[in-house]
Design a protein around this motif. Structure first.
Motif, short mmCIF file in Angstrom:
data_model
loop_
_atom_site.label_atom_id
_atom_site.label_comp_id
_atom_site.label_asym_id
_atom_site.label_seq_id
_atom_site.Cartn_x
_atom_site.Cartn_y
_atom_site.Cartn_z
N THR A 1 -6.22 -0.33 1.20
CA THR A 1 -6.44 0.02 2.47
C THR A 1 -7.43 -0.43 3.24
O THR A 1 -7.50 -0.77 4.32
N ASN B 1 1.06 4.09 -3.11
CA ASN B 1 0.77 5.30 -2.66
C ASN B 1 1.95 6.27 -2.99
O ASN B 1 1.60 7.44 -3.47
N ILE C 1 0.69 -1.38 0.06
CA ILE C 1 -0.04 0.00 -0.04
C ILE C 1 0.89 1.26 0.06
O ILE C 1 0.79 2.31 -0.89
N LEU D 1 -2.19 4.22 9.97
CA LEU D 1 -2.64 4.50 8.65
C LEU D 1 -2.82 6.22 8.34
O LEU D 1 -2.66 6.86 7.49
N LEU E 1 -3.14 7.80 5.07
CA LEU E 1 -4.08 6.82 4.20
C LEU E 1 -5.52 6.94 4.72
O LEU E 1 -6.40 6.20 4.21
N VAL F 1 -5.29 2.02 -4.28
CA VAL F 1 -4.65 2.31 -2.64
C VAL F 1 -5.80 2.26 -1.85
O VAL F 1 -5.76 1.80 -0.67
N SER F 2 -7.03 2.93 -2.29
CA SER F 2 -8.06 3.26 -1.19
C SER F 2 -8.62 1.79 -0.88
O SER F 2 -9.13 1.30 0.21
N GLN G 1 -4.58 5.98 -6.95
CA GLN G 1 -5.31 6.20 -5.57
C GLN G 1 -6.68 5.28 -5.38
O GLN G 1 -6.87 5.08 -4.25
#
Length: 328
Positions: free
Chosen positions: A260, A238, A234, A284, A289, A256-257, A253
C-alpha cells in the motif's frame, strides 16, 4: 515381463518467458542455464513464446532436445508461466524472463543449497544489473520459516529470485489478467506455504534494464494499468489475510501495508498529481487500507506513514519524491 524404470524427475525446471525480444537475448539466457553443473537429466528448460510476431524457433534448433519450446496465443506473462508450470516435471521451479540470465558461480551456490538441504522449500537470492560484479565471499545461508520471514522482513517480491519446490506451490498460479505486479501477488502466497526458506545474499540473477520493457512504459494507459493491477494485488492479499489463521494474517498484513505504501509512492511518482493522490487516498480509506498500521516495519515506512496522514506531509511528498531516485 518387462519392467520399465521411470526416469527420476529433474532437479530444476527452468521456465523462460519470451515475447518480441531480440533472439540473441533468449539464447544468452539458455546458454547461462546450460553452463551450470546440472547434468541433462537434472534440468528441464521450457521456453514459452507468448505469441511473438516472429517465432524464434529457427534460432533455437541448435539446442535440439535441450529445450522444450511452446508457442501460445499472446496472453501475457502470467498465463505463459502458468502454462509451463502445469507441465514442468522438475522438483524445483526457476522462473526467468527471456531477456535476463543466470550468473554461473552465484547460482551454483543456490544449487548447492538445494543439494545439501533436503528440507529446502525455497532458496531466495539477489539480483544485479552489473555485468562486471565483483566476486563475493560465499556465506552460509540464513534458514527461516516462510511465515516468520514475512513477519520480520521487508521481502522483495520478485519470483525470479526464488528457486521454489513445485510441491509447495501446489495449485498456486499467477492471475491471468494482471500484467504488472504479478510477482507481488504470487510470492507472499508461496512463502506462507513454505516450511523452510534459505536466504542467501548471492547475486545470482542478472536483470536487464530495457527502455522498451513494460515497466518503463509511461503513457497514460500503461500508468493507469500499472496502478490498477497493483490495487488488485493489494485487495486480494488483504482479503486473504482476513480469512487466514493468525500467524499467516500477521505476515500478510505486513506485506499489504508495504505494498500500500509502494502504491501511494507510485501514484505520486507516476502521476505527479495532487488530485490523483487525493482520489487514491480516499479509495484506500474506503477499502480499509488507510490509515497505514502503526508498526515499526522500517524507518522509511514510519516516516512515510507520518507524512501521508496529514495535508502538509502529503505536499512534502508530492514536491520532494519526484526529485529522489527510487530505491530498488
Amino acid at each position: 515381463m518387462e519392467i520399465r524404470h521411470q526416469a527420476p524427475a529433474p532437479l530444476v525446471s527452468f521456465i523462460l518467458t519470451y515475447y518480441n525480444l531480440p533472439v540473441e537475448l533468449l539464447c544468452t539466457c539458455i546458454d547461462s542455464i546450460l553452463a551450470l553443473s546440472l547434468q541433462p537429466g537434472e534440468r528441464e528448460i521450457i521456453v514459452v513464446d507468448d505469441g511473438s510476431e516472429t517465432s524464434p524457433m529457427n534460432d533455437l534448433l541448435k539446442y535440439g532436445d535441450e529445450i522444450i519450446y511452446i508457442r501460445q496465443k499472446n496472453s501475457g506473462v502470467s498465463v505463459a508461466r502458468n502454462t509451463a508450470m502445469a507441465m514442468a516435471k522438475g522438483q524445483y521451479i526457476q522462473l526467468i524472463d527471456g531477456d535476463d540470465y543466470l550468473l554461473t558461480e552465484p547460482y551454483e551456490h543456490c544449487l548447492d543449497i538445494l543439494r545439501n538441504n533436503s528440507d529446502a522449500d525455497i532458496v531466495m537470492f539477489d539480483f544485479t544489473h552489473r555485468h562486471d560484479q565483483p566476486a563475493s565471499a560465499i556465506c552460509s545461508p540464513i534458514k527461516k520459516n516462510g511465515i516468520e520471514l514475512m513477519r520480520t522482513t521487508n521481502i522483495h517480491g520478485s519470483t525470479c529470485c526464488c528457486l521454489f519446490r513445485q510441491a509447495v506451490r501446489g495449485q498456486l498460479a499467477f492471475t491471468p489478467d494482471i500484467t504488472y505486479g504479478e510477482d507481488e501477488e504470487f510470492t507472499p502466497q508461496l512463502l506462507i506455504r513454505a516450511e523452510t526458506v534459505y536466504i542467501t545474499e548471492e547475486k545470482a540473477y542478472f536483470y536487464r534494464e530495457r527502455a522498451t520493457s513494460a515497466i518503463h512504459q509511461n503513457d497514460e494507459a500503461s500508468i493507469q494499468k500499472r496502478l490498477d493491477d497493483t490495487k488488485k494485488v493489494i485487495l486480494h492479499l488483504n482479503r486473504l489475510a482476513d480469512t487466514s489463521p493468525q500467524s499467516d494474517k500477521v505476515a500478510l498484513q505486513r506485506r499489504v501495508s508495504q505494498l500500500t505504501m509502494d502504491y501511494i509512492y507510485n501514484t505520486i511518482m507516476l502521476t505527479r498529481s495532487e488530485d490523483k493522490l487525493k482520489e487514491t487516498l480516499e479509495e484506500l480509506s474506503k477499502d480499509g487500507l488507510l490509515p497505514l498500521p502503526n508498526h515499526p516495519y522500517s524507518k522509511k515506512y514510519i516516516l512515510f506513514r507520518r507524512l501521508i496522514n496529514n495535508t502538509i506531509g502529503r505536499k512534502i511528498l508530492l514536491s520532494t519524491l519526484p526529485l529522489i531516485k527510487k530505491e530498488r
